[in-house]
Design a protein around this motif. Sequence first.
Motif, PDB file in Angstrom:
ATOM      1  N   ALA A 304       0.940  -7.390   4.748  1.00  0.00           N
ATOM      2  CA  ALA A 304       1.810  -8.103   3.801  1.00  0.00           C
ATOM      3  C   ALA A 304       1.771  -7.441   2.432  1.00  0.00           C
ATOM      4  O   ALA A 304       2.806  -7.281   1.774  1.00  0.00           O
ATOM      5  CB  ALA A 304       1.370  -9.562   3.699  1.00  0.00           C
ATOM      6  N   ALA A 305       0.579  -7.050   1.986  1.00  0.00           N
ATOM      7  CA  ALA A 305       0.459  -6.393   0.681  1.00  0.00           C
ATOM      8  C   ALA A 305       1.229  -5.088   0.665  1.00  0.00           C
ATOM      9  O   ALA A 305       1.898  -4.748  -0.319  1.00  0.00           O
ATOM     10  CB  ALA A 305      -1.012  -6.145   0.360  1.00  0.00           C
ATOM     11  N   ARG A 306       1.148  -4.344   1.768  1.00  0.00           N
ATOM     12  CA  ARG A 306       1.863  -3.063   1.838  1.00  0.00           C
ATOM     13  C   ARG A 306       3.376  -3.282   1.733  1.00  0.00           C
ATOM     14  O   ARG A 306       4.079  -2.560   1.031  1.00  0.00           O
ATOM     15  CB  ARG A 306       1.500  -2.370   3.150  1.00  0.00           C
ATOM     16  N   GLU A 307       3.858  -4.297   2.413  1.00  0.00           N
ATOM     17  CA  GLU A 307       5.298  -4.595   2.387  1.00  0.00           C
ATOM     18  C   GLU A 307       5.757  -4.986   0.981  1.00  0.00           C
ATOM     19  O   GLU A 307       6.740  -4.451   0.457  1.00  0.00           O
ATOM     20  CB  GLU A 307       5.596  -5.729   3.373  1.00  0.00           C
ATOM     21  N   HIS A 308       5.033  -5.906   0.342  1.00  0.00           N
ATOM     22  CA  HIS A 308       5.455  -6.401  -0.963  1.00  0.00           C
ATOM     23  C   HIS A 308       5.211  -5.373  -2.065  1.00  0.00           C
ATOM     24  O   HIS A 308       5.882  -5.394  -3.095  1.00  0.00           O
ATOM     25  CB  HIS A 308       4.730  -7.709  -1.284  1.00  0.00           C
ATOM     26  N   ARG A 309       4.278  -4.473  -1.837  1.00  0.00           N
ATOM     27  CA  ARG A 309       4.002  -3.449  -2.836  1.00  0.00           C
ATOM     28  C   ARG A 309       5.227  -2.579  -3.069  1.00  0.00           C
ATOM     29  O   ARG A 309       5.582  -2.270  -4.206  1.00  0.00           O
ATOM     30  CB  ARG A 309       2.819  -2.590  -2.367  1.00  0.00           C
ATOM     31  N   THR A 314       9.878  -0.840  -6.395  1.00  0.00           N
ATOM     32  CA  THR A 314      11.332  -0.711  -6.539  1.00  0.00           C
ATOM     33  C   THR A 314      11.833  -1.503  -7.743  1.00  0.00           C
ATOM     34  O   THR A 314      12.644  -1.023  -8.539  1.00  0.00           O
ATOM     35  CB  THR A 314      12.036  -1.200  -5.254  1.00  0.00           C
ATOM     36  N   ALA A 315      11.326  -2.729  -7.888  1.00  0.00           N
ATOM     37  CA  ALA A 315      11.739  -3.559  -9.030  1.00  0.00           C
ATOM     38  C   ALA A 315      11.324  -2.914 -10.346  1.00  0.00           C
ATOM     39  O   ALA A 315      12.080  -2.940 -11.335  1.00  0.00           O
ATOM     40  CB  ALA A 315      11.124  -4.953  -8.901  1.00  0.00           C
ATOM     41  N   ALA A 316      10.129  -2.317 -10.377  1.00  0.00           N
ATOM     42  CA  ALA A 316       9.668  -1.660 -11.608  1.00  0.00           C
ATOM     43  C   ALA A 316      10.558  -0.466 -11.947  1.00  0.00           C
ATOM     44  O   ALA A 316      10.925  -0.255 -13.116  1.00  0.00           O
ATOM     45  CB  ALA A 316       8.216  -1.218 -11.450  1.00  0.00           C
ATOM     46  N   ALA A 345       6.126   6.528   6.581  1.00  0.00           N
ATOM     47  CA  ALA A 345       7.398   6.463   5.856  1.00  0.00           C
ATOM     48  C   ALA A 345       7.229   5.719   4.532  1.00  0.00           C
ATOM     49  O   ALA A 345       7.703   6.161   3.479  1.00  0.00           O
ATOM     50  CB  ALA A 345       8.466   5.793   6.720  1.00  0.00           C
ATOM     51  N   ASP A 346       6.527   4.581   4.568  1.00  0.00           N
ATOM     52  CA  ASP A 346       6.273   3.835   3.330  1.00  0.00           C
ATOM     53  C   ASP A 346       5.406   4.647   2.372  1.00  0.00           C
ATOM     54  O   ASP A 346       5.618   4.640   1.158  1.00  0.00           O
ATOM     55  CB  ASP A 346       5.588   2.508   3.645  1.00  0.00           C
ATOM     56  N   ALA A 347       4.412   5.341   2.932  1.00  0.00           N
ATOM     57  CA  ALA A 347       3.534   6.159   2.081  1.00  0.00           C
ATOM     58  C   ALA A 347       4.332   7.238   1.362  1.00  0.00           C
ATOM     59  O   ALA A 347       4.106   7.504   0.177  1.00  0.00           O
ATOM     60  CB  ALA A 347       2.424   6.781   2.927  1.00  0.00           C
ATOM     61  N   ARG A 348       5.265   7.854   2.081  1.00  0.00           N
ATOM     62  CA  ARG A 348       6.112   8.881   1.438  1.00  0.00           C
ATOM     63  C   ARG A 348       6.909   8.291   0.290  1.00  0.00           C
ATOM     64  O   ARG A 348       7.072   8.916  -0.763  1.00  0.00           O
ATOM     65  CB  ARG A 348       7.054   9.518   2.468  1.00  0.00           C
ATOM     66  N   ARG A 349       7.415   7.073   0.480  1.00  0.00           N
ATOM     67  CA  ARG A 349       8.212   6.450  -0.583  1.00  0.00           C
ATOM     68  C   ARG A 349       7.349   6.154  -1.814  1.00  0.00           C
ATOM     69  O   ARG A 349       7.804   6.308  -2.952  1.00  0.00           O
ATOM     70  CB  ARG A 349       8.875   5.174  -0.057  1.00  0.00           C
ATOM     71  N   VAL A 350       6.099   5.736  -1.574  1.00  0.00           N
ATOM     72  CA  VAL A 350       5.201   5.489  -2.704  1.00  0.00           C
ATOM     73  C   VAL A 350       4.911   6.795  -3.444  1.00  0.00           C
ATOM     74  O   VAL A 350       4.926   6.851  -4.683  1.00  0.00           O
ATOM     75  CB  VAL A 350       3.885   4.834  -2.219  1.00  0.00           C
ATOM     76  N   VAL A 351       4.656   7.875  -2.700  1.00  0.00           N
ATOM     77  CA  VAL A 351       4.395   9.179  -3.328  1.00  0.00           C
ATOM     78  C   VAL A 351       5.605   9.641  -4.135  1.00  0.00           C
ATOM     79  O   VAL A 351       5.473  10.112  -5.272  1.00  0.00           O
ATOM     80  CB  VAL A 351       4.025  10.229  -2.258  1.00  0.00           C
ATOM     81  N   GLU A 352       6.780   9.483  -3.563  1.00  0.00           N
ATOM     82  CA  GLU A 352       7.993   9.904  -4.275  1.00  0.00           C
ATOM     83  C   GLU A 352       8.167   9.109  -5.572  1.00  0.00           C
ATOM     84  O   GLU A 352       8.527   9.672  -6.612  1.00  0.00           O
ATOM     85  CB  GLU A 352       9.219   9.728  -3.368  1.00  0.00           C
ATOM     86  N   GLU A 381      -2.024   8.337  -0.916  1.00  0.00           N
ATOM     87  CA  GLU A 381      -0.906   8.059  -0.011  1.00  0.00           C
ATOM     88  C   GLU A 381      -0.468   9.283   0.790  1.00  0.00           C
ATOM     89  O   GLU A 381       0.384   9.169   1.662  1.00  0.00           O
ATOM     90  CB  GLU A 381       0.283   7.501  -0.800  1.00  0.00           C
ATOM     91  N   SER A 382      -1.038  10.442   0.486  1.00  0.00           N
ATOM     92  CA  SER A 382      -0.717  11.662   1.249  1.00  0.00           C
ATOM     93  C   SER A 382      -1.789  11.907   2.304  1.00  0.00           C
ATOM     94  O   SER A 382      -2.252  13.031   2.489  1.00  0.00           O
ATOM     95  CB  SER A 382      -0.605  12.853   0.296  1.00  0.00           C
ATOM     96  N   ARG A 383      -2.177  10.879   2.995  1.00  0.00           N
ATOM     97  CA  ARG A 383      -3.281  10.977   3.955  1.00  0.00           C
ATOM     98  C   ARG A 383      -2.905  11.886   5.126  1.00  0.00           C
ATOM     99  O   ARG A 383      -1.847  11.737   5.717  1.00  0.00           O
ATOM    100  CB  ARG A 383      -3.623   9.599   4.509  1.00  0.00           C
ATOM    101  N   GLY A 384      -3.796  12.793   5.439  1.00  0.00           N
ATOM    102  CA  GLY A 384      -3.644  13.601   6.641  1.00  0.00           C
ATOM    103  C   GLY A 384      -2.503  14.583   6.626  1.00  0.00           C
ATOM    104  O   GLY A 384      -2.164  15.144   7.664  1.00  0.00           O
TER     105      GLY A 384
END
Length: 657
Positions: A304-309, A314-316, A345-352, A381-384
Amino acid sequence: MRTEQVDFGVLGTVTAERAGGPLALKGPRHRAVLARLIVARRRVVPVARLVADLWDEPPPTAVGSVRTFVNDLRRALEPDRPPRTPARLLVTDGPGYALRAEAEAVDAWRFETAVETAVQEEPAQAARRLREALELWRGPAYAEFADEEWCGGERARLAELRLRAVEQRAEALLAGGRAAEAVPDLDAHLTGHPWREEGWRLLALALYRTGRQGDALAVLRRARATLADQLGLDPGPALRRLEAGILAQDPALDEEREAAAARVWSRAAAAYDRTVAAGARARLESTVGLLRTLAVTGSGGLAAAREHRLAAITAAEESGDPELTARVIGAYDVPAIWTRSDDPADARRVVEAAERALARLPATPAQDTARCRLLATVALESRGTRSARAAEAAAGAERLARRLDDPALLAFALNGVFIQSCSRAGLAPRRDALGTELVALATRHGLVTYEVLGHLIRVQARAALADLTTADAHAEAADRLADRHELPLVGVFTDGYRALRLAATGHPERAEAAYREVDRLLDGPGMPGVRAGLLPLALLYLRLAGRPYGIRAALDPATDWGPYLPWIRPGIALAADDEKTAREALRALPEPPADLVQEALWCVVAAVALELGDRRALRRCQDRLRPAAGQLAGAGSGLLTAGPVDAWLTAIEEALR
C-alpha cells in the motif's frame, strides 16, 4: 465492470462470464485447466505440470490435449481476437501458460482484498464490506475439484479465510454497537464449525450485550462441552476470561473501549483535517511520513505504501516546486534489505522523478540535504540493475552525508551503498563492514529501523562468510528490536536465515519445512521481489546438497521459477535430455541481476555446464565465482545457499584439466 472483461468465479463451481452472461467452457478438463491457472494466481503453470495434474496416468496425447483445451478456452475468453495475434488473457509464457486476469476479475481474489481492506476500516464500513464479500460465496471453493490434490491447499486456505471473515464481520458489528445483528450469523457459523473458539466468544459477548446474560452463559457451557467432546480440550483463556467477566457483570464488557493510542490518533487526525487546508503542500509531506510507518507494519502495508508513494510524488511534481518534490521523494527513507525490486516499473518511475528533481534543484549548499536524499533514492530504487549511474549516485550520497554530518542522512545513504554492493560475487566482507557501521551509527542515535537493517545485513554477510555463530547473534538482535518496536516484516528475513542455516548444516527435511513456512509468511506482506521464485530455488539447492553434479535429477522442470527462469532454462532443457537446446541456452545466457542471489545462480549454470562439459560456460562460471572463494554460495542472500563456493570451483577446475 468493463463489458470486455471476463469475470471468473471459483467460490462455488468454476465459472466464467462476460457482461453477466456465462461463457461456454466445454468439458470438465477445460474447466480443470482454467481452475488450475487461477490457482496459480497469474504465475506460469508448465505444460508438464498441467498434464500431471489432469491425469493420474497421462495418455500419449496428453500434451496435445492440453494445447487443445487451451485453444478452446482462448476462443471462449477472447472470441474477437484476430487470428494469429497473441492472446492477452490466457497467455503462453516460457514452458507453459498463465491466466493474466486482473485482481478484480476473480471472485476469490476480490474476496481476499475485501477481507484485508476491512481490517483498516471503521466498524460500519468494515461490516458492510465483509457482508458483500461473504455474499460472493456460492458454495465450497472449486467445488467440482474437491478431490484434486492441486487445489486442495487453495480450497483449505479460502475456507479458513471465509470462517475468519464471518468472525471478523461479527466483531465489526459488535464494535459498531450492533450486537443483535451478529447473533444469527454466529449461531449458524458455529453449527457448521463448532470448534471455533473465537466464534463462541463473539456469540456469547453479542448475547450479553443484548441483555441476554443467561443465554450468553449457556453458550459458554455449550462451548465447553463441545470442545471437550470433540477435541478433548478445555476452553482457552479468552473464553474463560469472558465467562468470569459475565459472572462478575464486568462493565468493560458493555462496549468495546478504544485504546488510548486509538483515541489520540482519531482526535489528532480530525484536528489536522480541520486545520490544514485540503490543498496545502504540507499534506504531501505529512503523507510521506505516514507511508514510511505503513511500509513496516506488515499485513500489506508495504504494498500500500508503495502504491500511494507514487501518487504523492506525482502530486508533488504537479505543484511545479522542485524543492517540495525533492522533500517528498527523499523523505521515504524506508530501509531496504533485499536487492531485487518488488516492482521494477514503479521503481523506474521513482528514479526518473528523482533525476528530474535533481536537475531542477537549485545548486546551493542549502539544498545539499535534499540532493543527498535524492541520490540515495536513485541508488535504492535501481536495485539489481548494474547501472553505473546508480553506483555513482550511491557514492555521491555517501560523500554528501559524511560532509553534512547528519546521522539519519548517513544511514539512508549507507543503505543505498549496500543496495549497490552486488556488482560482482564475493563482496560479503564489504557488506559486513557496512552493516557494522550502520549498527553502531543507529545505536548511538536511536535510529531503530536502521539498527535492524544493520543487523540483517550482518546476518547476510556473516552467513556468506560461513560464520553462522555471529549470524545467529545478529538474527536474535534483529528479532528483539522487531518485537520491541512492532516491525513484523523482520521475521521474514530472520526465519529465512534460520532455514538457510538448517540447509547449510545438513538438515534438509527440517530446512524444507522451514522454507515452506517462510513462503507462507511471504503470502501477503507485499514483497514479491523476495517471494517470486525463492522457494523453488531454495529447494533446488537442498536437492543438490552442494554437489556440483546431479542437476538432472534435482531440477523439476514443472516448477514456476519466477524471475530466475532464464538461468534455470538450460537445466530444464538438460532435464528433458535436450542437450542441444541446453548448450544454446548456456551460450545466450545474460549476466544475472546484480543482487544477493547471483552467486547461487552461477552455481546452477555451472552444474549444467559440468554435465555438458561446456568449457566456455565453465570458464565463465569460474571467472564469476572465483572472487567468492572461501564463502557459501548465495548465502549472502540470508535466505538460501548453493553450498561452498570452493566445492564448485574445484569441480570446475577438474573439468577444465
